[in-house]
Every structure is written in structure tokens, then in C-alpha cells.
Design an enzyme around this catalytic site. Structure first.
Site, short mmCIF file in Angstrom:
data_model
loop_
_atom_site.label_atom_id
_atom_site.label_comp_id
_atom_site.label_asym_id
_atom_site.label_seq_id
_atom_site.Cartn_x
_atom_site.Cartn_y
_atom_site.Cartn_z
N HIS A 1 -8.94 -9.05 2.77
CA HIS A 1 -8.75 -10.50 2.82
C HIS A 1 -9.00 -11.06 1.43
CE1 HIS A 1 -10.60 -9.25 6.73
NE2 HIS A 1 -9.61 -9.96 7.23
N GLU B 1 22.41 23.49 -4.95
CA GLU B 1 21.07 23.70 -4.37
C GLU B 1 20.93 25.10 -3.77
OE1 GLU B 1 20.13 20.49 -1.69
OE2 GLU B 1 19.87 19.07 -3.34
N ASN C 1 -15.07 2.09 14.29
CA ASN C 1 -16.09 2.58 13.36
C ASN C 1 -15.67 3.91 12.74
OD1 ASN C 1 -16.56 4.57 15.31
ND2 ASN C 1 -18.35 3.54 16.16
N GLN D 1 -17.80 -13.03 6.42
CA GLN D 1 -17.34 -11.65 6.42
C GLN D 1 -18.51 -10.67 6.50
OE1 GLN D 1 -14.23 -12.05 6.70
NE2 GLN D 1 -13.74 -9.92 7.10
N HIS E 1 -19.96 -9.34 9.94
CA HIS E 1 -19.38 -8.25 10.72
C HIS E 1 -20.28 -7.02 10.78
CE1 HIS E 1 -15.30 -9.43 11.90
NE2 HIS E 1 -15.23 -10.11 10.78
N TYR F 1 -6.59 0.08 20.39
CA TYR F 1 -8.04 0.22 20.46
C TYR F 1 -8.71 -1.10 20.09
CZ TYR F 1 -12.73 2.05 20.14
OH TYR F 1 -14.06 2.26 20.35
N THR G 1 -14.97 -3.96 6.76
CA THR G 1 -14.22 -5.14 6.40
C THR G 1 -14.63 -5.68 5.04
OG1 THR G 1 -13.43 -7.27 7.26
CG2 THR G 1 -15.79 -6.80 7.48
N GLN H 1 -13.83 9.61 21.59
CA GLN H 1 -13.29 10.09 22.86
C GLN H 1 -12.13 9.24 23.35
OE1 GLN H 1 -16.41 9.05 22.30
NE2 GLN H 1 -17.21 7.80 23.97
N HIS I 1 25.48 25.03 3.92
CA HIS I 1 25.65 23.58 4.09
C HIS I 1 27.08 23.18 3.77
CE1 HIS I 1 21.30 23.58 4.25
NE2 HIS I 1 21.26 22.25 4.33
N ASP J 1 -8.56 -14.87 11.23
CA ASP J 1 -9.13 -13.99 12.25
C ASP J 1 -8.71 -14.42 13.65
OD1 ASP J 1 -10.42 -12.31 10.51
OD2 ASP J 1 -12.34 -13.35 10.61
#
Length: 445
Positions: free
Chosen positions: A341, A428, A226, A271, A274, A134, A249, A198, A433, A374
Site C-alpha cells: 500500500h 533449430e 500466515n 497498518q 494488523h 482462503y 502487510t 491443512q 516440425h 481495505d
């Protein structure tokens, strides 16, 4: 006249707060993902049920445009690359080259361990089959995020990947052409014009495009976004893997009196650029430096393009200056904060950086600003936020690999350890087993 900027101050001098108190005392932003889940859940469910049609409808609602199809045509990718500004192309090529160089060295090799003669356990590293990467839109354009997502996936050996990025009204429903160009430059031929919750849902569930072509679901989704993207990741986690729930960020700078306040202020601003929720935190044992940084922020802000956004971020509760007695206490603070950062601008910065235990990435000295990371350092900029660096790492080749244990035992090797397996199974209260081992050496009555 410019209104002065004075970062809010937290004074820890003369105090040694416990870790819990320290974490609560530090500036910290964040978003309430739970609060948007009721709004995001119907989006995810609609895309699950109706696929691309629902995703395109939500794209028109949220992004103001509905492309003719989800998948971006190959011609659009080629045209975007052909029309890319030569300087931007050259910069992207440098970023790609350096990022590939760093991530190539992260490749894993299989480990074969002979536990006993005839008993072998191999850890085999296998790439995820298909991933969705993304790339957000919003306040900025992020071709660098294409690089940071695609390169480690390719280095890991992922055979099938798709980049998803929001459609842009000004570009006829395609993602930003610089994003498309970056994808083409990396050899990516599958890009979806879909964003937000979506996009995450369509990557997770797949569907059929408007032209009848399949949109194959992925196994893993990575990349920042976001709060709605984060909420959708949370809802789809389990059906698919995710890299992290990314928050706003953040930068923390550990600095002493040797630091240049102009550099420190510029990095805090970079920074804050952003997002209004971005966090910029200075940790210092020098009140004089703190004053000088405030003055430098005030001086630099008038020439900043996104001045109001930056001012809002710097004066928010998520930003501020933390005063400490010395660098040792400063290290305790930044380890508790666990910044996405972290810059070290102190005397003997490398030695100080070596004592940091919690950070997404560490930038050492006056000439390693976060903005270098970056774009062109070669490191990855998809990093843990909101204190998650205490337990999580940034995006890497490892993100796209799975370790699979392969167990091979001979009859003799199993027989040698059979009694211990039976003893532990009985302890156990799982006798079947043990019986599964005994059946190989004893006749069943």
C-alpha cells in the site's frame, strides 16, 4: 507516562545509492518461509494421504477445536446472516456493491486477429473451473477478505468456489459468524471450517468429509494467510495455481511538508494494527514532518486498542522514516520499496502518483487512506507484499481467467508460410516440425 515513539531513520539526503544498495538500505520485514517448510510438509502430506480426517486432526491441534465435519452446514450460513449486526450488514453491502462495480469493468473480451487472409488467432478468456478462497483468522476477523476474494472470482465467471476459514473454538468449531454471514451475503454456499496449512492442502488434494460427501479439489487457491499458509501454498504450487506468497502487510507514505502529521501517524498505526511484523514506512523530504509524525504517534498510541502490537510493529526493523532530498528522490525510494500500500500525501498528489511505477495499490491525497481501500473504495485489498509489486499485481478478475490462443489457418494460409516454418525448424535442428507441415503438401516417400 507514555514512552515516546521515534521511528528509526534512514537518511538518504545528499546520496544517490544504486538500486541494489537502495533496496538493502530500506526498512524491510518479511518471514523466512523456508524455515517452516519442514514443519508444514508433514501436514500437507498427511492431508494428501488421509484427507479430511487429517485436516480435522490438525485443526484440533492448532485451533483447539475439531468441528463435526469440514463443510459448514447451510443452516449455519443462514443463521449467521440472520444474526448479523444491521450496521455491519449495511457496510458489507456497500463494500460488495462498490467492489462489484470496479471488478465488473475488469472483465476481458476475446480478441480476434486476422494475421493474414485465412489465418486467424483468437485469444479466448476462460475462467478457472473451481477455486479455493482462503480467509484467515488469527488477530482479527476478515469478512472484508471474503468480499475481496469472492467478488472478482464471481465477476470472472468462476462456476464453483469454496471459502475456507479456520474453525473458532468460541463458535463451536465454525468459522467466525461474520465471515459466514459475508459468504452468505455473496451467495456462497460452500464454506469449509479448516485453516492454516491443512486448509491449503485439503483445497489442493480434496477428499471425503466425515459424512461421506466429497470435498472436491480446486484448481486455484487465493487469499492471504500466515507463514504456514504461505509455506503450504509453496508446497502445493503446480498441483494448483496460487495468487501469491503473501508476507506481512506494509504501508509506505510519501509525504512532504503539506501533509498533516496526524493523518500520517493514524495511517501508519492502522497498518501496524494488523500484526507485530507489519511494516509502516514514512518517506519524506521534511525533517519537521518526520518529527511531528513521531509526536503524533506518541500522542495517538495510548488510545489505540492494540497498543502493544502497534508499538512492536512501529519499532521493529521493518518500520521507519526515510529522509530524502526532494520528492523526486522520494519517488525513487518508493519505487525501489514497491509497497503493498502506498499513500501519496504531497502537494499535487495526483501528478506525483502518476510517476509511481511499483506499488500494489496507490492512495492519492489526504482523503484516500489505506483503510478506505481495505473496505469500501471498490479496489481490491489482496495485494503483493515484500517488494513483489515490482513484478506482480493484486487480486483481480484477471487472476481467475486463463487466456487460451485458438489458431485457425486455411490450407492456402498454411501453404503461404510453410517455407518459413520449415526454415526455422531446420535452424533449430527439429526437422520433424518442418516435416509436419510438408506432409500436408508433399507426398511422403
Amino acid at each position: 507516562m507514555t514512552t515516546p515513539i521515534e521511528l528509526a531513520r534512514v537518511d538518504l539526503r545528499g546520496r544517490t545509492p544504486a538500486v541494489a544498495e537502495l533496496r538493502s538500505a530500506l526498512p524491510r520485514g518479511g518471514v523466512d518461509v523456508d524455515s517452516v517448510l519442514p514443519h508444514v510438509r508433514p501436514v500437507v502430506e498427511a492431508v494428501r494421504d488421509r484427507g479430511a480426517a487429517a485436516a480435522l486432526e490438525y485443526g484440533e491441534q492448532f485451533d483447539g477445536v475439531a468441528p463435526a465435519a469440514v463443510r459448514v452446514p447451510a443452516k449455519a450460513l443462514a443463521e449467521a446472516l440472520a444474526g448479523l449486526d444491521p450496521q455491519v450488514r449495511a457496510a458489507l453491502e456497500v463494500a460488495i456493491e462498490r467492489t462489484r462495480k470496479v471488478h465488473a469493468d475488469q472483465r476481458r473480451t476475446d480478441t480476434v486477429t486476422e494475421v493474414v487472409p485465412g489465418g486467424i488467432v483468437t485469444e479466448r478468456w476462460v475462467p478457472v473451473e473451481r477455486v479455493g478462497l482462503y480467509v484467515p483468522g488469527g488477530n482479527a476477523v476478515y469478512p472484508s477478505s471474503v468480499v475481496m476474494n469472492v467478488v472478482p472470482a464471481q465477476a470472472a465467471g468462476v462456476e464453483s468456489l469454496v471459502v475456507a476459514s479456520p474453525p473458532q473454538k468460541q463458535f463451536g468449531g465454525s468459522p467466525h459468524p461474520t465471515v459466514l454471514a459475508a459468504a452468505a451475503l455473496l451467495g456462497v454456499d460452500e464454506v469449509w471450517a479448516v485453516g492454516g496449512a491443512q486448509a491449503v492442502a485439503l483445497l489442493a488434494y480434496g477428499g471425503t468429509d466425515t459424512d461421506g460427501q466429497p470435498l472436491a479439489p480446486v484448481d486455484l487457491i487465493t487469499g492471504p494467510g500466515n507463514i504456514y499458509v504461505t509455506a503450504a501454498k509453496r508446497l502445493c504450487r503446480g498441483l494448483v495455481g496460487i495468487d501469491a506468497e503473501a508476507g506481512p502487510t506494509e504501508i509506505a507514505i510519501l509525504a512532504d511538508a503539506t501533509a498533516d502529521p496526524v493523518h500520517v501517524a493514524a495511517d501508519l498505526i492502522s497498518q501496524a494494527e494488523h500484526d507485530v511484523l507489519a511494516a509502516s514506512v514514512l518517506v519524506t523530504d521534511s525533517p519537521a514532518l518526520a518529527d511531528a509524525v513521531d509526536a503524533a504517534l506518541t500522542a495517538q498510541l495510548p488510545v489505540v486498542e492494540h497498543a502493544e502490537r502497534v508499538r512492536t510493529a512501529l519499532t521493529g526493523t521493518q518500520s521507519g522514516t526515510v529522509l530524502v532530498d526532494d520528492i523526486a528522490q522520494g519517488l525513487r525510494v518508493v519505487n525501489a520499496y514497491a509497497a503493498e500500500h502506498l499513500e501519496i500525501q504531497t502537494a499535487d498528489a495526483a501528478a506525483v502518483a502518476a510517476r509511481v511505477r511499483s506499488a500494489g495499490a496507490i492512495f492519492v491525497g489526504a482523503y484516500a487512506p489505506v483503510s478506505l481501500g481495505d473496505y469500501c473504495a471498490g479496489s481490491n485489498h489482496v495485494l503483493p507484499t515484500a517488494g513483489c509489486a515490482r513484478h506482480s499485481s493484486g487480486l483481480s478478475v484477471q487472476t481467475f481467467l486463463r487466456g487460451i490462443h485458438v489458431v485457425e489457418y486455411t490450407e492456402a494460409a498454411l501453404k503461404d508460410v510453410a517455407g518459413h516454418v520449415v526454415a526455422l525448424a531446420d535452424a533449430e535442428h527439429l526437422p520433424a516440425h518442418g516435416q509436419a507441415v510438408r506432409a500436408r503438401f508433399e507426398a511422403l516417400s
